[in-house]
Structure formats: structure tokens, C-alpha cells
Design a protein around this motif. Structure first.
Motif, PDB file in Angstrom:
ATOM      1  N   ARG A 105       0.824  -1.189   0.000  1.00 43.52           N
ATOM      2  CA  ARG A 105       0.000   0.000   0.000  1.00 43.52           C
ATOM      3  C   ARG A 105       0.875   1.262   0.000  1.00 43.52           C
ATOM      4  N   GLU A 106       0.484   2.230  -0.792  1.00 40.82           N
ATOM      5  CA  GLU A 106       1.255   3.464  -0.949  1.00 40.82           C
ATOM      6  C   GLU A 106       1.519   4.157   0.388  1.00 40.82           C
ATOM      7  N   GLU A 107       0.537   4.187   1.252  1.00 39.58           N
ATOM      8  CA  GLU A 107       0.674   4.818   2.562  1.00 39.58           C
ATOM      9  C   GLU A 107       1.830   4.213   3.353  1.00 39.58           C
ATOM     10  N   VAL A 108       1.941   2.903   3.319  1.00 35.03           N
ATOM     11  CA  VAL A 108       2.973   2.207   4.079  1.00 35.03           C
ATOM     12  C   VAL A 108       4.341   2.459   3.463  1.00 35.03           C
ATOM     13  N   VAL A 109       4.417   2.400   2.138  1.00 30.29           N
ATOM     14  CA  VAL A 109       5.686   2.660   1.454  1.00 30.29           C
ATOM     15  C   VAL A 109       6.151   4.089   1.717  1.00 30.29           C
ATOM     16  N   TRP A 110       5.236   5.048   1.666  1.00 36.72           N
ATOM     17  CA  TRP A 110       5.591   6.451   1.932  1.00 36.72           C
ATOM     18  C   TRP A 110       6.156   6.586   3.342  1.00 36.72           C
ATOM     19  N   THR A 111       5.568   5.900   4.278  1.00 36.87           N
ATOM     20  CA  THR A 111       6.047   5.946   5.656  1.00 36.87           C
ATOM     21  C   THR A 111       7.472   5.418   5.762  1.00 36.87           C
ATOM     22  N   VAL A 112       7.735   4.287   5.127  1.00 39.18           N
ATOM     23  CA  VAL A 112       9.095   3.742   5.134  1.00 39.18           C
ATOM     24  C   VAL A 112      10.054   4.705   4.449  1.00 39.18           C
ATOM     25  N   GLU A 113       9.619   5.284   3.337  1.00 35.94           N
ATOM     26  CA  GLU A 113      10.479   6.176   2.561  1.00 35.94           C
ATOM     27  C   GLU A 113      10.880   7.422   3.342  1.00 35.94           C
ATOM     28  N   HIS A 114      10.045   7.852   4.275  1.00 34.29           N
ATOM     29  CA  HIS A 114      10.295   9.111   4.990  1.00 34.29           C
ATOM     30  C   HIS A 114      10.596   8.931   6.475  1.00 34.29           C
ATOM     31  N   HIS A 115      10.646   7.693   6.951  1.00 35.19           N
ATOM     32  CA  HIS A 115      10.753   7.511   8.400  1.00 35.19           C
ATOM     33  C   HIS A 115      12.044   8.077   8.971  1.00 35.19           C
ATOM     34  N   ALA A 116      13.117   8.110   8.197  1.00 38.11           N
ATOM     35  CA  ALA A 116      14.385   8.625   8.724  1.00 38.11           C
ATOM     36  C   ALA A 116      14.264  10.105   9.081  1.00 38.11           C
ATOM     37  N   HIS A 132      12.908  19.191  13.653  1.00 38.07           N
ATOM     38  CA  HIS A 132      11.569  19.234  13.061  1.00 38.07           C
ATOM     39  C   HIS A 132      11.603  19.063  11.541  1.00 38.07           C
ATOM     40  N   GLU A 133      12.538  18.265  11.079  1.00 37.78           N
ATOM     41  CA  GLU A 133      12.662  17.973   9.651  1.00 37.78           C
ATOM     42  C   GLU A 133      11.352  17.430   9.084  1.00 37.78           C
ATOM     43  N   ARG A 134      10.620  16.709   9.871  1.00 39.52           N
ATOM     44  CA  ARG A 134       9.380  16.095   9.395  1.00 39.52           C
ATOM     45  C   ARG A 134       8.321  17.114   9.003  1.00 39.52           C
ATOM     46  N   GLU A 135       8.452  18.340   9.488  1.00 38.19           N
ATOM     47  CA  GLU A 135       7.419  19.335   9.217  1.00 38.19           C
ATOM     48  C   GLU A 135       7.314  19.694   7.741  1.00 38.19           C
ATOM     49  N   LYS A 136       8.361  19.452   6.981  1.00 33.77           N
ATOM     50  CA  LYS A 136       8.290  19.737   5.547  1.00 33.77           C
ATOM     51  C   LYS A 136       7.269  18.841   4.846  1.00 33.77           C
ATOM     52  N   TYR A 137       6.874  17.757   5.521  1.00 32.83           N
ATOM     53  CA  TYR A 137       5.913  16.824   4.948  1.00 32.83           C
ATOM     54  C   TYR A 137       4.518  16.962   5.566  1.00 32.83           C
ATOM     55  N   ARG A 138       4.299  18.040   6.280  1.00 37.37           N
ATOM     56  CA  ARG A 138       3.048  18.230   7.017  1.00 37.37           C
ATOM     57  C   ARG A 138       1.819  18.132   6.118  1.00 37.37           C
ATOM     58  N   ASP A 139       1.931  18.539   4.867  1.00 38.57           N
ATOM     59  CA  ASP A 139       0.774  18.547   3.965  1.00 38.57           C
ATOM     60  C   ASP A 139       0.474  17.176   3.356  1.00 38.57           C
ATOM     61  N   SER A 140       1.320  16.198   3.612  1.00 40.19           N
ATOM     62  CA  SER A 140       1.062  14.868   3.054  1.00 40.19           C
ATOM     63  C   SER A 140      -0.094  14.193   3.786  1.00 40.19           C
ATOM     64  N   TYR A 142      -0.189  11.251   4.373  1.00 44.03           N
ATOM     65  CA  TYR A 142       0.399  10.162   5.147  1.00 44.03           C
ATOM     66  C   TYR A 142       1.248  10.648   6.318  1.00 44.03           C
ATOM     67  N   TYR A 143       1.235  11.944   6.555  1.00 44.12           N
ATOM     68  CA  TYR A 143       2.079  12.520   7.612  1.00 44.12           C
ATOM     69  C   TYR A 143       1.828  11.861   8.969  1.00 44.12           C
ATOM     70  N   GLN A 144       0.585  11.795   9.382  1.00 46.35           N
ATOM     71  CA  GLN A 144       0.286  11.274  10.718  1.00 46.35           C
ATOM     72  C   GLN A 144       0.599   9.779  10.813  1.00 46.35           C
ATOM     73  N   SER A 145       0.428   9.056   9.727  1.00 46.68           N
ATOM     74  CA  SER A 145       0.777   7.638   9.741  1.00 46.68           C
ATOM     75  C   SER A 145       2.259   7.457  10.046  1.00 46.68           C
ATOM     76  N   CYS A 146       3.087   8.302   9.462  1.00 46.60           N
ATOM     77  CA  CYS A 146       4.526   8.204   9.692  1.00 46.60           C
ATOM     78  C   CYS A 146       4.891   8.650  11.105  1.00 46.60           C
ATOM     79  N   VAL A 147       4.255   9.708  11.595  1.00 42.42           N
ATOM     80  CA  VAL A 147       4.463  10.132  12.981  1.00 42.42           C
ATOM     81  C   VAL A 147       4.159   8.974  13.928  1.00 42.42           C
ATOM     82  N   ASP A 148       3.025   8.329  13.719  1.00 46.49           N
ATOM     83  CA  ASP A 148       2.594   7.246  14.606  1.00 46.49           C
ATOM     84  C   ASP A 148       3.500   6.026  14.478  1.00 46.49           C
ATOM     85  N   PHE A 149       3.915   5.696  13.245  1.00 49.49           N
ATOM     86  CA  PHE A 149       4.824   4.573  13.027  1.00 49.49           C
ATOM     87  C   PHE A 149       6.109   4.767  13.831  1.00 49.49           C
TER      88      PHE A 149
END
Length: 204
Positions: A105-116, A132-140, A142-149
Motif C-alpha cells: 500500500r502506498e501509505e505504508v511505502v511512503w512511511t518507510v520512505e520518509h521515516h528517517a 523538526h525535519e518532518r514538518e516539511k511533509y506536514r501537507d502529506s 500520510y504525515y500522521q501515519s509516519c508520525v505514529d509509526f
């Protein structure tokens, strides 16, 4: 062993390529085995300084996901999210994502791709980097999925006292995922946000 006649691809004949096709198909079918082999290598060649090996980190991350009721995509992604540490330490997240992309699933792949980038929230300030590097992806979406992961499974999985499932427990799931038809829209589910399972689903 028989081989093609050409030494440059442009000189290959239809007969050559028809001969290669089933060999390449068999190679693709072996993807899960090669991924598993690389996982096992993470027990032998691991980053020093941590309390557990990189394989144990992946197993622990996947175990947490499984025990919280995550679906197979999340569990296998949790197991493999750092599979690139050995060959691509500077971009291991993207390396892992490209392995998973055709089968998940795209959501899961996106999370892996950005987890670092999202993991930097926990340590980057100690190096003088942007926490706060993750903030650049705030509009995605899948943002919250990656935060939670990262919060629930990744950053917490360095504990040598945690009762982690063994690799063999996850192997049928790995094989099931990599046996899927590659690039199947029904599997990739572009734009679909399921998120992580509710915390109340966690096993006692």
C-alpha cells in the motif's frame, strides 16, 4: 549452462529474449529469499553501540506492530524498514521503500520512505540538526501515519528486554507480500489513508 548469443543488448534477438524471460521470472520469484538473506545478515553485520542488533530492531518493531493488530503491510514494513542500512546507510529509508513499493500500500511505502526524517524528531537536536525535519511533509496525507509509526513502533524498539518474536514467525508474511502481483493498483491503493490500528487493539 546455455546462455544468450549477444554481448551487447542491442544485438539480442527475439529468440534470446524469449529464452531469458522465464529465467528472469524465476529470479523475481526469489525476491523474498534474497530479502530474508539480507535480514539475516543484519544480525552479523550491525551498527555498533546499540543494545540490540539491526535485525533485532526490525523484529522488535514488527512484533510491536503485530501485537497492536496492524495489517500485514504494516507488519512486514516494520520488519524491513531498515533493510537498507547495510548497502545504503545514507539513504536507507528510500532504499527500503523501493524494495517494498511494487508490493505494498502506498501509505505504508511512503512511511518507510520518509521515516528517517521523522525519526530525527527524537535525536537531531543533540547534533545541532533540525529536529523538526518532518514538518516539511506536514501537507502529506500520510504525515500522521509516519508520525505514529515512528512513535509507537520504530523509536521504541531498541529494548533488549522486550519479548520479541523470532524471524521465522514473520517469514510467511514476508513471502506472502512478495508473492503479490507487482504494481497492482488494488494492492498499492494510491491515496488511501488507513493509519495505524487504534492503540486499544494492542495485545496485553
Amino acid at each position: 549452462m546455455k546462455s544468450v548469443e549477444f554481448t551487447a543488448m542491442k544485438d539480442g534477438t527475439k529468440e534470446d529474449y524469449l529464452f531469458l524471460k522465464p529465467l528472469e521470472d524465476d529470479h523475481v520469484k526469489g525476491t523474498a529469499d534474497r530479502v530474508i538473506r539480507e535480514l539475516r545478515l543484519q544480525e552479523e553485520e550491525t551498527l555498533p553501540g546499540y543494545k540490540i542488533s539491526r535485525l533485532e530492531h526490525g523484529l522488535q518493531t514488527a512484533t510491536r506492530a503485530y501485537r497492536e493488530g496492524a495489517d500485514i503491510d504494516w507488519v512486514v514494513a516494520a520488519l524491513l524498514h531498515d533493510i537498507g542500512d547495510g548497502l545504503a546507510p545514507q539513504n536507507h529509508d528510500r532504499f527500503a521503500a523501493e524494495i517494498l513499493r511494487p508490493f505494498m500500500r502506498e501509505e505504508v511505502v511512503w512511511t518507510v520512505e520518509h521515516h528517517a526524517s521523522f525519526q530525527m524528531y527524537y535525536y537531531a537536536h543533540h547534533y545541532g540538526w533540525n529536529q523538526h525535519e518532518r514538518e516539511k511533509y506536514r501537507d502529506s496525507a500520510y504525515y500522521q501515519s509516519c508520525v505514529d509509526f515512528c512513535e509507537r513502533w520504530d523509536q521504541s524498539s531498541f529494548d533488549p528486554t522486550y519479548a520479541t518474536e523470532k524471524l521465522d514467525f514473520f517469514l510467511p508474511m514476508v513471502r506472502e507480500v512478495f508473492a503479490r502481483k507487482a504494481h497492482d493498483p488494488a494492492v498499492q491503493q494510491a491515496g488511501v489513508v488507513k493509519g495505524l490500528p487504534p492503540l486499544m487493539a494492542a495485545a496485553e
